[in-house]
Design an enzyme around this catalytic site. Structure first.
Site, PDB file in Angstrom:
ATOM      1  N   ALA A 117       0.766  -1.247   0.000  1.00  0.00           N
ATOM      2  CA  ALA A 117       0.000   0.000   0.000  1.00  0.00           C
ATOM      3  C   ALA A 117       0.798   1.299   0.000  1.00  0.00           C
ATOM      4  O   ALA A 117       0.254   2.340  -0.362  1.00  0.00           O
ATOM      5  CB  ALA A 117      -0.956   0.012   1.199  1.00  0.00           C
ATOM      6  N   ALA A 118       2.062   1.299   0.453  1.00  0.00           N
ATOM      7  CA  ALA A 118       2.797   2.566   0.558  1.00  0.00           C
ATOM      8  C   ALA A 118       3.023   3.174  -0.834  1.00  0.00           C
ATOM      9  O   ALA A 118       3.168   2.447  -1.812  1.00  0.00           O
ATOM     10  CB  ALA A 118       4.133   2.344   1.253  1.00  0.00           C
ATOM     11  N   PRO A 119       3.008   4.512  -0.933  1.00  0.00           N
ATOM     12  CA  PRO A 119       2.872   5.494   0.156  1.00  0.00           C
ATOM     13  C   PRO A 119       1.444   5.815   0.583  1.00  0.00           C
ATOM     14  O   PRO A 119       1.245   6.581   1.507  1.00  0.00           O
ATOM     15  CB  PRO A 119       3.543   6.729  -0.434  1.00  0.00           C
ATOM     16  CG  PRO A 119       3.248   6.636  -1.903  1.00  0.00           C
ATOM     17  CD  PRO A 119       3.326   5.167  -2.231  1.00  0.00           C
ATOM     18  N   LYS A 122      -3.342   4.798  -3.398  1.00  0.00           N
ATOM     19  CA  LYS A 122      -4.464   3.920  -3.725  1.00  0.00           C
ATOM     20  C   LYS A 122      -5.282   3.575  -2.488  1.00  0.00           C
ATOM     21  O   LYS A 122      -6.503   3.413  -2.562  1.00  0.00           O
ATOM     22  CB  LYS A 122      -3.965   2.665  -4.442  1.00  0.00           C
ATOM     23  CG  LYS A 122      -3.374   2.965  -5.834  1.00  0.00           C
ATOM     24  CD  LYS A 122      -2.883   1.716  -6.524  1.00  0.00           C
ATOM     25  CE  LYS A 122      -2.397   2.014  -7.942  1.00  0.00           C
ATOM     26  NZ  LYS A 122      -1.163   2.810  -7.964  1.00  0.00           N
ATOM     27  N   ARG A 145       8.493   2.764   4.931  1.00  0.00           N
ATOM     28  CA  ARG A 145       7.404   3.090   4.007  1.00  0.00           C
ATOM     29  C   ARG A 145       6.043   2.919   4.682  1.00  0.00           C
ATOM     30  O   ARG A 145       5.097   3.638   4.382  1.00  0.00           O
ATOM     31  CB  ARG A 145       7.502   2.213   2.753  1.00  0.00           C
ATOM     32  CG  ARG A 145       8.631   2.636   1.829  1.00  0.00           C
ATOM     33  CD  ARG A 145       8.869   1.643   0.691  1.00  0.00           C
ATOM     34  NE  ARG A 145       7.678   1.384  -0.097  1.00  0.00           N
ATOM     35  CZ  ARG A 145       7.215   2.173  -1.062  1.00  0.00           C
ATOM     36  NH1 ARG A 145       7.847   3.295  -1.353  1.00  0.00           N
ATOM     37  NH2 ARG A 145       6.130   1.843  -1.740  1.00  0.00           N
ATOM     38  N   ASP A 185      -1.068  -3.894  -5.792  1.00  0.00           N
ATOM     39  CA  ASP A 185      -0.291  -2.947  -6.604  1.00  0.00           C
ATOM     40  C   ASP A 185       1.167  -3.344  -6.402  1.00  0.00           C
ATOM     41  O   ASP A 185       1.863  -2.820  -5.551  1.00  0.00           O
ATOM     42  CB  ASP A 185      -0.559  -1.514  -6.141  1.00  0.00           C
ATOM     43  CG  ASP A 185       0.110  -0.494  -7.028  1.00  0.00           C
ATOM     44  OD1 ASP A 185       0.136  -0.692  -8.252  1.00  0.00           O
ATOM     45  OD2 ASP A 185       0.619   0.520  -6.489  1.00  0.00           O
ATOM     46  N   CYS A 238       3.422  -0.694 -12.507  1.00  0.00           N
ATOM     47  CA  CYS A 238       3.792   0.488 -13.300  1.00  0.00           C
ATOM     48  C   CYS A 238       4.994   0.119 -14.173  1.00  0.00           C
ATOM     49  O   CYS A 238       5.988   0.839 -14.210  1.00  0.00           O
ATOM     50  CB  CYS A 238       4.080   1.693 -12.404  1.00  0.00           C
ATOM     51  SG  CYS A 238       5.361   1.411 -11.158  1.00  0.00           S
TER      52      CYS A 238
END
Length: 451
Positions: A117-119, A122, A145, A185, A238
């Site tokens: 989840a960091a930062p 989302k 983080r 993610d 990404c």
């Protein structure tokens, strides 16, 4: 300088579009912010309303097409230095990254996991869809983080998030078939961020792509264990590497025939106003009854004992502070449980999974600290409240020197009844002050002050 082996692979992948793709790296990166739908604006004697783009006077905003609360801003704007940023009115986020969370189709009241989840971009976007209902578990394996993640959850006034600092394997042992929605993610080679982040470009190698792909397989397997029957899993990266994108999903589908791949897509920097992104939507087979309830290993947190006499300090404080019965926080208090860790008091949703044995950074909304004969409210509580919730409100303006001074830790003159005040900037909650003798004492956290 883009890595040669990366360029060779992209030329084979893109063919006739390759030149346009390479030229996109010479263009300026796009910058955007996402309005926080949970942040309410309070205007005295008027109905509370949600923050809207027109409130951001002086900003040059244009909509991001795939996120209703997303807006591009220009080089002239400096949203990170504006008081609204500290008030959690918006989150600065890469525009393509905003496209992923809508694929989860989150509904208020659900249990949602953001596994990497960091930062916090989302996670705070998910929180906006939950609207304070249900449970959001935001996890980050790296402690530093995870701390940043926790701070962003606080800044955006999220009341129903538990921030953990665990491995995916450890979480999967605690939460078998527990969550309605899961976002992965995944950590990746970051090729989609080369234009934005030179370090990602310098650290790239074919070997790192393979390493990331293997790590993604492990993370996805853990996520599969934690999703309930009929639940939705969204995977995103990404990067442009097929091995980490379609390859990860193909390998996952072979290992987990109980999942159906519903959709995959890519965002390309030469085709959209944003960086490179990939996402896949997967549905787990099976159905659950409407009254189906999931349970974590170890059960649920019971909440504070009714025999804890020190809790009276909190209730006395809230009785003095609350503007009227039935405030938003009062409703959350009635629907949640109080958790105490030492002298720190938190509000968590009922049904909060047992936290014993877990590395937890933030087990819910931090209400404040129980001190000798008094209760001191937390900064997180201020940011989660609205002016309509409390009896005493101090109104400041974003362009006022007093506001700058407040963010620097300064006191200021003010007239009114003594006691705690919610400091608001243009109607948005910003922090606490305590009035005594015509002086507003500053309770803005020292670690957040500008000077």
């Amino acid at each position: 300088m883009l890595p040669e082996k990366f360029l060779e692979r992209m030329k084979d992948m893109l063919g006739a579009e390759y030149d346009a793709f390479v030229q996109s790296f010479e263009q300026d990166k796009y910058q955007a912010l996402r309005i926080n739908p949970m942040k309410k604006k309070y205007i005295e004697d008027e109905q509370c309303r949600s923050s809207m783009p027109e409130d951001l006077e002086g900003f040059h905003l244009t909509p991001v097409s795939w996120e209703e609360n997303g807006y591009y801003y220009t080089k002239e704007d400096q949203p990170g230095k504006h008081p609204y940023h500290e008030a959690g009115v918006y989150y600065i986020q890469e525009p393509s990254a905003m496209a992923v969370v809508p694929l989860l189709e989150v509904q208020p009241g659900e249990k949602v996991l953001d596994l990497c989840a960091a930062p916090g971009g989302k996670s705070t976007q998910i929180a906006g869809y939950l609207q304070g209902e249900g449970l959001l578990v935001s996890n980050e394996i790296h402690p530093a983080r995870a701390k940043i993640l926790s701070e962003n959850i606080e800044r955006m006034g999220v009341p129903n998030a538990c921030v953990t600092n665990e491995t995916p394997t450890r979480l999967s042992e605690k939460f078998p078939e527990y969550f309605d929605r899961i976002l992965v993610d995944a950590p990746c080679s970051g090729e989609g961020m080369f234009r934005k982040n030179e370090v990602a470009c310098e650290e790239w190698s074919p070997e790192n792509v393979e390493l990331c792909a293997a790590r993604q397989d492990e993370i996805l397997d853990c996520a599969a264990q934690m999703l309930r029957p009929g639940g939705r899993l969204v995977y995103s990266t990404c990067t442009f590497a097929t091995l980490e994108n379609e390859g990860s999903i193909s390998r996952f589908a072979e290992r987990h025939p109980e999942f159906e791949v519903q959709k995959t897509w890519r965002l390309w920097p030469h085709k959209v106003q944003g960086e490179g992104h990939f996402a896949a939507v997967l549905q787990k087979s099976g159905e659950v009854a409407e009254d189906y309830e999931t349970y974590a290993v170890g059960g649920t947190e019971p909440g504070c004992s009714s025999k804890d006499k020190e809790l009276s300090l909190w209730w006395d404080f809230w009785k003095e502070l609350e503007a009227k019965a039935g405030s938003a926080l009062s409703e959350r208090l009635s629907l949640g449980i109080l958790l105490r860790f030492g002298d720190e008091l938190y509000l968590a949703p009922k049904g909060m999974p047992a936290l014993k044995g877990m590395k937890v950074m933030r087990p819910g909304l931090h209400l404040g600290t129980l001190k000798k004969n008094r209760f001191e409210p937390s900064h997180a509580l201020a940011l989660a409240l609205g002016g309509e919730d409390v009896r005493h409100v101090c109104h400041l303006k974003a362009d006022d020197s007093v506001t700058v001074g407040y963010l620097n830790g300064q006191t200021f003159n003010y007239e009114g009844d003594k006691g705690w005040y919610l400091i608001v900037v243009d109607g948005y909650s910003l922090g606490w002050g305590k009035l005594a003798g015509g002086i507003m004492k500053n309770h803005y956290p020292k670690g957040l002050r500008k000077n």
